[in-house]
Design a protein around this motif. Structure first.
Motif, PDB file in Angstrom:
ATOM      1  N   UNK A  12    -102.386   1.001 113.390  1.00  0.00           N
ATOM      2  CA  UNK A  12    -101.701   2.204 113.905  1.00  0.00           C
ATOM      3  C   UNK A  12    -101.256   3.121 112.764  1.00  0.00           C
ATOM      4  N   UNK A  13    -101.165   2.577 111.550  1.00  0.00           N
ATOM      5  CA  UNK A  13    -100.753   3.402 110.410  1.00  0.00           C
ATOM      6  C   UNK A  13    -101.896   4.301 109.933  1.00  0.00           C
ATOM      7  N   UNK A  14    -103.136   3.919 110.320  1.00  0.00           N
ATOM      8  CA  UNK A  14    -104.292   4.721 109.899  1.00  0.00           C
ATOM      9  C   UNK A  14    -104.627   5.777 110.956  1.00  0.00           C
ATOM     10  N   UNK A  15    -105.554   6.672 110.593  1.00  0.00           N
ATOM     11  CA  UNK A  15    -105.950   7.720 111.542  1.00  0.00           C
ATOM     12  C   UNK A  15    -107.289   7.416 112.165  1.00  0.00           C
ATOM     13  N   UNK A  16    -107.428   6.228 112.736  1.00  0.00           N
ATOM     14  CA  UNK A  16    -108.730   5.827 113.216  1.00  0.00           C
ATOM     15  C   UNK A  16    -108.619   5.332 114.666  1.00  0.00           C
ATOM     16  N   UNK A  17    -108.827   6.257 115.597  1.00  0.00           N
ATOM     17  CA  UNK A  17    -108.643   5.901 117.010  1.00  0.00           C
ATOM     18  C   UNK A  17    -109.663   4.861 117.480  1.00  0.00           C
ATOM     19  N   UNK A  18    -110.860   4.888 116.854  1.00  0.00           N
ATOM     20  CA  UNK A  18    -111.872   3.884 117.228  1.00  0.00           C
ATOM     21  C   UNK A  18    -111.420   2.484 116.837  1.00  0.00           C
ATOM     22  N   UNK A  19    -110.802   2.401 115.655  1.00  0.00           N
ATOM     23  CA  UNK A  19    -110.311   1.093 115.192  1.00  0.00           C
ATOM     24  C   UNK A  19    -109.184   0.603 116.109  1.00  0.00           C
ATOM     25  N   UNK A  20    -108.360   1.542 116.598  1.00  0.00           N
ATOM     26  CA  UNK A  20    -107.268   1.176 117.510  1.00  0.00           C
ATOM     27  C   UNK A  20    -107.861   0.608 118.805  1.00  0.00           C
ATOM     28  N   UNK A  21    -108.859   1.327 119.348  1.00  0.00           N
ATOM     29  CA  UNK A  21    -109.495   0.879 120.591  1.00  0.00           C
ATOM     30  C   UNK A  21    -110.142  -0.501 120.395  1.00  0.00           C
ATOM     31  N   UNK A  22    -110.783  -0.667 119.243  1.00  0.00           N
ATOM     32  CA  UNK A  22    -111.472  -1.934 118.964  1.00  0.00           C
ATOM     33  C   UNK A  22    -110.479  -3.102 118.909  1.00  0.00           C
ATOM     34  N   UNK A  23    -109.357  -2.877 118.248  1.00  0.00           N
ATOM     35  CA  UNK A  23    -108.350  -3.931 118.132  1.00  0.00           C
ATOM     36  C   UNK A  23    -107.737  -4.244 119.508  1.00  0.00           C
ATOM     37  N   UNK A  24    -107.560  -3.191 120.327  1.00  0.00           N
ATOM     38  CA  UNK A  24    -107.001  -3.413 121.673  1.00  0.00           C
ATOM     39  C   UNK A  24    -107.939  -4.296 122.492  1.00  0.00           C
ATOM     40  N   UNK A  25    -109.235  -4.003 122.416  1.00  0.00           N
ATOM     41  CA  UNK A  25    -110.215  -4.806 123.162  1.00  0.00           C
ATOM     42  C   UNK A  25    -110.190  -6.245 122.639  1.00  0.00           C
ATOM     43  N   UNK A  26    -110.093  -6.381 121.303  1.00  0.00           N
ATOM     44  CA  UNK A  26    -110.064  -7.720 120.696  1.00  0.00           C
ATOM     45  C   UNK A  26    -108.872  -8.524 121.233  1.00  0.00           C
ATOM     46  N   UNK A  27    -107.727  -7.859 121.317  1.00  0.00           N
ATOM     47  CA  UNK A  27    -106.525  -8.550 121.816  1.00  0.00           C
ATOM     48  C   UNK A  27    -106.721  -9.003 123.262  1.00  0.00           C
ATOM     49  N   UNK A  28    -107.229  -8.072 124.109  1.00  0.00           N
ATOM     50  CA  UNK A  28    -107.411  -8.411 125.531  1.00  0.00           C
ATOM     51  C   UNK A  28    -108.407  -9.563 125.654  1.00  0.00           C
ATOM     52  N   UNK A  29    -109.502  -9.461 124.873  1.00  0.00           N
ATOM     53  CA  UNK A  29    -110.524 -10.510 124.985  1.00  0.00           C
ATOM     54  C   UNK A  29    -110.042 -11.855 124.446  1.00  0.00           C
ATOM     55  N   UNK A  30    -109.019 -11.800 123.582  1.00  0.00           N
ATOM     56  CA  UNK A  30    -108.480 -13.083 123.092  1.00  0.00           C
ATOM     57  C   UNK A  30    -107.405 -13.627 124.053  1.00  0.00           C
ATOM     58  N   UNK A  31    -107.177 -12.916 125.154  1.00  0.00           N
ATOM     59  CA  UNK A  31    -106.296 -13.450 126.195  1.00  0.00           C
ATOM     60  C   UNK A  31    -104.922 -12.811 126.303  1.00  0.00           C
ATOM     61  N   UNK A  32    -104.641 -11.766 125.494  1.00  0.00           N
ATOM     62  CA  UNK A  32    -103.332 -11.098 125.615  1.00  0.00           C
ATOM     63  C   UNK A  32    -103.469 -10.051 126.723  1.00  0.00           C
ATOM     64  N   UNK A  33    -102.626 -10.131 127.761  1.00  0.00           N
ATOM     65  CA  UNK A  33    -102.802  -9.199 128.877  1.00  0.00           C
ATOM     66  C   UNK A  33    -102.329  -7.797 128.486  1.00  0.00           C
ATOM     67  N   UNK A  34    -102.986  -6.742 129.042  1.00  0.00           N
ATOM     68  CA  UNK A  34    -102.600  -5.367 128.727  1.00  0.00           C
ATOM     69  C   UNK A  34    -101.121  -5.122 129.032  1.00  0.00           C
ATOM     70  N   UNK A  35    -100.636  -5.766 130.078  1.00  0.00           N
ATOM     71  CA  UNK A  35     -99.239  -5.656 130.466  1.00  0.00           C
ATOM     72  C   UNK A  35     -98.315  -6.090 129.318  1.00  0.00           C
ATOM     73  N   UNK A  36     -98.692  -7.208 128.683  1.00  0.00           N
ATOM     74  CA  UNK A  36     -97.911  -7.739 127.559  1.00  0.00           C
ATOM     75  C   UNK A  36     -98.017  -6.788 126.361  1.00  0.00           C
ATOM     76  N   UNK A  37     -99.215  -6.230 126.158  1.00  0.00           N
ATOM     77  CA  UNK A  37     -99.386  -5.297 125.028  1.00  0.00           C
ATOM     78  C   UNK A  37     -98.485  -4.075 125.225  1.00  0.00           C
TER      79      UNK A  37
END
Ligand code: B12
Length: 214
Positions: A12-37
């Protein structure tokens, strides 16, 4: 256990929205629910940014920039909250941010959670004039009008919607009103005549379910 949001915090400190989206998908796929995020990362993160803005440690361009990054994160996460559209909707909700107010990150989470909770949701957007809430509620044959407000300077418009609904016998009979958003308190919301207040998105679902059971 390590904090699952350490990488996201750094990204989030960088200016890379694609990297943000990628990390979000990684979190969800590793089992963290969007609600928790949303609950454990997005809200505290924005709280911190808002506090810094309030103390003038950061200024408007940075606030806007942060909001854009959070929006990218939100747009990636919301589809994971997709509702089961095969069920019949419990009730219909018209939701929007009141006149003068452009904040929509919280409203979008509430709208998504209401859909997940089984409601048919019509999002009328931000900066919504009072009459438009009522027109949309009539058009969609809504049961509930949900008002989001983040600015104390827009509180008067929340009151306007409540007054317009309650002063008209037909609207008063048809529509319940629920209010929420950063500076709104339960006491204030109920005091101006709203039927319910919700502190957060899961609260909004519980309260809307209570409203239709009334
Ligand atoms: C992000 C942000 C922005 C972004 C908004 C981007 C967007 N697309 O939303 C931008 C940069 C555009 C912005 C602009 C401004 N902002 Co601003 N912003 C914020 C900030 C940092 C975070 C808000 C947020 O998204 N929080 C996270 C979400 C998830 O929380 P939430 O909205 O409260 O929603 C949750 C609950 O409240 C509830 N909820 C929300 N809506 C509803 C509805 C219902 C029905 C229910 C039941 C529940 C519910 O559920 C949600 C999920 O849990 C806050 C600080 C803060 N700590 O809140 C300041 C803040 C709200 N902004 C503030 C100000 C002053 C402004 C500006 C006037 C700045 C300026 N000088 O121009 C402008 C106003 C523009 C306008 N006309 O609206 C002030 C408001 C002060 C006040 N008391 O009125 C704050 C508090 C910052 C501060 N400390 O001074 N802002």
């Amino acid at each position: 256990m390590s904090n699952p949001f350490n990488d996201l915090q750094q990204i989030m400190l960088q200016d890379d929205e694609q990297a943000i989206a990628k990390e979000a998908v990684k979190l969800v796929e590793s089992g963290v629910s969007p609600d928790v995020i949303f609950h454990d990362f997005v809200i505290p993160y924005l709280q911190d940014v808002g506090d810094k803005f309030g103390r003038m440690e950061i200024f408007l361009p940075e606030l806007i920039h942060t909001a854009d990054k959070v929006k990218a994160l939100q747009e990636t996460l919301l589809p994971y909250l997709e509702a089961d559209k095969t069920r019949e909707a419990a009730a219909t909700v018209v939701i929007g941010t009141v006149d003068g107010d452009l904040h929509d990150l919280g409203k979008n989470i509430v709208a998504a959670m209401l859909e997940v909770g089984g409601f048919e949701v019509h999002d009328v957007g931000v900066n919504v004039p009072t009459k438009q809430f009522i027109a949309a509620a009539k058009e969609k044959n809504a049961n509930i009008i949900a008002l989001s407000c983040l600015l104390t300077t827009s509180f008067a418009y929340v009151e306007d919607v409540v007054r317009m609904v309650k002063d008209d016998a037909d609207s008063a009979e048809r529509f319940k009103i629920i209010v929420g958003g950063g500076p709104v308190t339960k006491e204030w919301a109920l005091g101006i005549g709203a039927d319910a207040y919700g502190d957060n998105a899961s609260d909004a679902v519980t309260e809307c379910k209570n409203l239709i059971a009334m």
